[in-house]
Design an enzyme around this catalytic site. Structure first.
Site, PDB file in Angstrom:
ATOM      1  N   GLU A  85       0.793  -1.227   0.000  1.00 19.97           N
ATOM      2  CA  GLU A  85       0.000   0.000   0.000  1.00 19.97           C
ATOM      3  C   GLU A  85       0.829   1.283   0.000  1.00 19.97           C
ATOM      4  OE1 GLU A  85      -3.059   0.382  -0.427  1.00 19.97           O
ATOM      5  OE2 GLU A  85      -4.205  -1.326   0.306  1.00 19.97           O
ATOM      6  N   SER A 110     -32.813 -27.792  50.945  1.00 20.87           N
ATOM      7  CA  SER A 110     -32.075 -28.242  52.135  1.00 20.87           C
ATOM      8  C   SER A 110     -30.649 -27.738  52.191  1.00 20.87           C
ATOM      9  CB  SER A 110     -32.059 -29.781  52.175  1.00 20.87           C
ATOM     10  OG  SER A 110     -33.366 -30.293  52.308  1.00 20.87           O
TER      11      SER A 110
END
Length: 681
Positions: free
Chosen positions: A83, A342
């Site tokens: 690029e 419980s």
């Protein structure tokens, strides 16, 4: 005079150039620069920095934060080679490349090559400006030159790494690598790096999942250019060109989604670093999903794992599936208020040990007993007579623990629960003995705190989720001796079928109506909690904690710690003796106030005191009374709803949601009352 003219024109030219340059420089200085900190996705990371979950930015795009150091250097090298080869030399615009591109366009009658630098591309991406007009290109040049004056080259490159488009709603290198390769950008193959260089030039037409041929050609063009300029060898390029492209878009990580949502609600910005272990979290989520597979919409699951020595939560599974399904998968069941069944019994026995009322080898009675109007029954409606406290806890009997709680006082239990960081909620009024059997609202997180305290010598280390949070000073909930007695009893429990007898201390629980099946276990380092049920509170027939939750608990612990950390040795003061060697006051427990005053008084056997019932349209509530002499009068919050009833069962219709005192009076004027909560459908 004639000879002086060239110098005059030269001076004039320099003056004009100087003035023009000053104007140009002022023009660049006056450039309005858009915000230079792109909005990035909020991230939730595990304890080691692994991504658990990310959230899109406001416009629905994935754009994750990343630094230059976190990106594979080969990608940067290929990017600049393809690029902008003179990126580190120009001032934002590569005038040589621009002149070359202009000459090629003139001589060929078409655009042959581009001249946009990385800086110019960043300028375009910052403002989302197009390249189809000379005005757009001029704006990019101006902004690029202005950016180079304010930012370093690395800062500009980092902006590109955040903003480059990669197809659809994917922006930035990190979102791209997670989408196309399922990994972070730190280590990429040469072929992967080349593809990521190529896609941003035409992000939608080069998506490898939709346009593989275009993506293949573009990637190979990047590789060929790298070969031309000596960035890659011929052998490297050959291998890279032979590598297959990704064929589908991958989903972003979605671990601990319920917990992530909670963290986002607390702070909707930035990055959240949690104590969660991503690998363990994934294992627990898979285990929860496997536990409910084949159950349809009948059953959901939640799992938590905590290091009780530090208070760090290592895994938190709020639901087997994070989806808007009939089981309400978006509801975080680790935070939902439920009946504990419980599971509070170990704490009650621990309080009895601490108060000197009992010892694990003390004898306690399991016989039909009334506590005023309250007459609890064991789960199997059978009685064991006289047995050891150890056996009573292991068998999870109801009458012995109710006798013990009456002696201790329910208020003391509530106080210790709060000291353990719990936030229990009562239906109304003062706590009663039904709290021992699940008549109180708690969360899974609450119970993890309680079991963490039991596991840590009675000292609660504050539970937390965020990395770096101070755990705070431990809070002594129970004495070390009492908590050791509890652990010694629970570690001697018979494991579920096919589970190892490895000394895991665990307790199960089942709430009234099979709405919640619980199991909690701990060793010397970790606590694991398991819940099975439905978010809507509907009954799940056959869902017992011992049958469905306990096996899942052992499977979870096998993944947390294949070899358990031993529980601590007996602390000073612990009596490790047989029943016959106990001091006389500890050999038997005798409650001072557990006897009934009238064995023939009526008793409401359904619904039991403290029950939480779901109102279901079309299904009446049927109450039942035992003993007493008919006819009976039934009162609903003090209002007569049935008078002169001779049957022991009565249809009370479909009740509205709310709290209820249900009372029955027999012909002799004897009264029984239970307190209920009716929840909406």
């Amino acid at each position: 005079m004639i000879r002086a003219r060239p110098f005059f024109w030269l001076a004039a030219l320099l003056l004009v150039i100087g003035l023009a340059w000053n104007r140009f420089d002022a023009w660049i200085e006056a450039t309005v620069i858009p915000p230079l900190v792109p909005v990035t996705s909020v991230e939730v990371l595990d304890r080691d920095g692994t991504l658990l979950r990310a959230y899109t930015v406001e416009d629905g795009r994935w754009r994750l934060p990343v630094s230059l150091a976190e990106v594979d250097p080969e990608f940067i090298e290929l990017l600049l080679n393809f690029e902008d080869r003179r990126f580190y030399d120009h001032a934002g615009v590569d005038w040589r490349a621009m002149a070359r591109a202009g000459w090629q366009a003139l001589t060929n009658g078409r655009i042959v090559s581009g001249a946009s630098t990385i800086t110019m591309q960043v300028a375009r991406l910052l403002e989302d400006s197009g390249t189809g007009s000379w005005r757009g290109k001029l704006r990019q040049i101006r902004l690029a030159l202005a950016l180079e004056r304010q930012l370093s080259k690395d800062q500009i490159l980092t902006l590109y790494l955040h903003l480059a488009p990669y197809g659809g709603n994917i922006e930035g290198i990190r979102a791209a690598t997670l989408t196309w390769f399922g990994q972070e950008p730190g280590q990429l193959t040469t072929a992967e790096a080349a593809l990521l260089v190529a896609i941003p030039q035409a992000p939608n037409s080069r998506r490898p999942d939709r346009h593989p041929d275009n993506a293949h050609v573009a990637r190979d063009r990047v590789l060929a250019r790298a070969l031309t300029f000596g960035v890659l060898s011929e052998e490297e390029v050959t291998w890279a060109m032979a590598e297959a492209l990704p064929t589908e878009r991958r989903d972003f990580p979605l671990l601990a989604p319920h917990l992530s949502d909670r963290m986002l609600a607390q702070d909707p910005t930035g990055q959240h670093r949690l104590t969660i272990n991503a690998t363990l979290q994934a294992q627990m989520e898979a285990l929860a999903l496997e536990a409910v597979r084949g159950q349809g919409n009948r059953l959901n699951a939640a799992i938590m794992v905590m290091d009780h020595q530090t208070g760090e939560v290592l895994a938190s599974v709020g639901s087997a599936e994070y989806s808007d399904n009939p089981l309400q998968g978006f509801v975080d069941m680790t935070q939902a208020l439920r009946s504990p069944g419980s599971t509070l019994k170990p704490l009650i026995y621990g309080l009895g040990f601490e108060a000197g009322l009992i010892h694990p080898e003390s004898l306690i009675e399991d016989r039909p007993t009334r506590f005023g109007s309250y007459a609890p029954l064991n789960f199997d409606r059978a009685f064991r007579g006289e047995l050891s406290v150890r056996r009573a806890l292991q068998a999870s009997l109801n009458i012995p623990v109710a006798s013990l709680l009456e002696e201790l006082g329910p208020a003391e239990l509530m106080n210790r629960m709060r000291r353990a960081g719990m936030n229990p909620e009562l239906p109304a009024g003062q706590p009663g003995l039904a709290v021992a059997l699940g008549g109180v609202g708690v969360t899974m997180e609450d119970l993890m705190r309680m079991y963490g305290a039991l596991a840590s010598g009675g000292a609660y280390v504050p539970l937390h989720y965020r990395q770096g949070d101070r755990a705070g000073e431990p809070v002594q909930v129970l004495s070390p001796v009492a908590s050791w007695y509890v652990g010694d009893i629970l570690s001697d429990m018979i494991p579920p079928p096919n589970a190892p007898r490895n000394g895991l201390a665990y307790k199960t629980g089942t709430s009234y109506g099979h709405r919640d099946a619980w199991a909690f276990g701990y060793d010397g380092r970790h606590v694991v909690g398991v819940w099975l049920g439905r978010a809507d509170g509907a009954s799940v027939p056959g869902a017992f904690g011992a049958d469905v939750a306990a096996p899942l608990l052992f499977e979870a612990f096998a993944r947390v710690a294949p070899r358990l950390t031993p529980l601590p040795a007996p602390p000073p003061g612990a009596l490790t003796v047989s029943h016959s060697e106990l001091p006389a006051p500890l050999q038997r427990f005798a409650s001072r106030a557990a006897a009934t005053t009238d064995p023939n008084a009526p008793e409401i056997t359904f619904p039991p005191d403290g029950a939480v019932l779901a109102s279901q349209p079309g299904l009446p509530l049927v109450a039942r009374v035992d003993r007493g002499t008919p006819p009976y009068t039934w009162l609903w919050n003090g209002r007569p709803v049935e008078i002169g009833a001779h049957d022991r069962e009565v249809d009370l219709g479909t009740p509205d949601a709310g709290f209820v005192d249900l009372t029955v009076i027999d012909s002799g004027g004897r009264v029984a009352t239970v307190f209920l909560e009716i929840t909406g459908p």
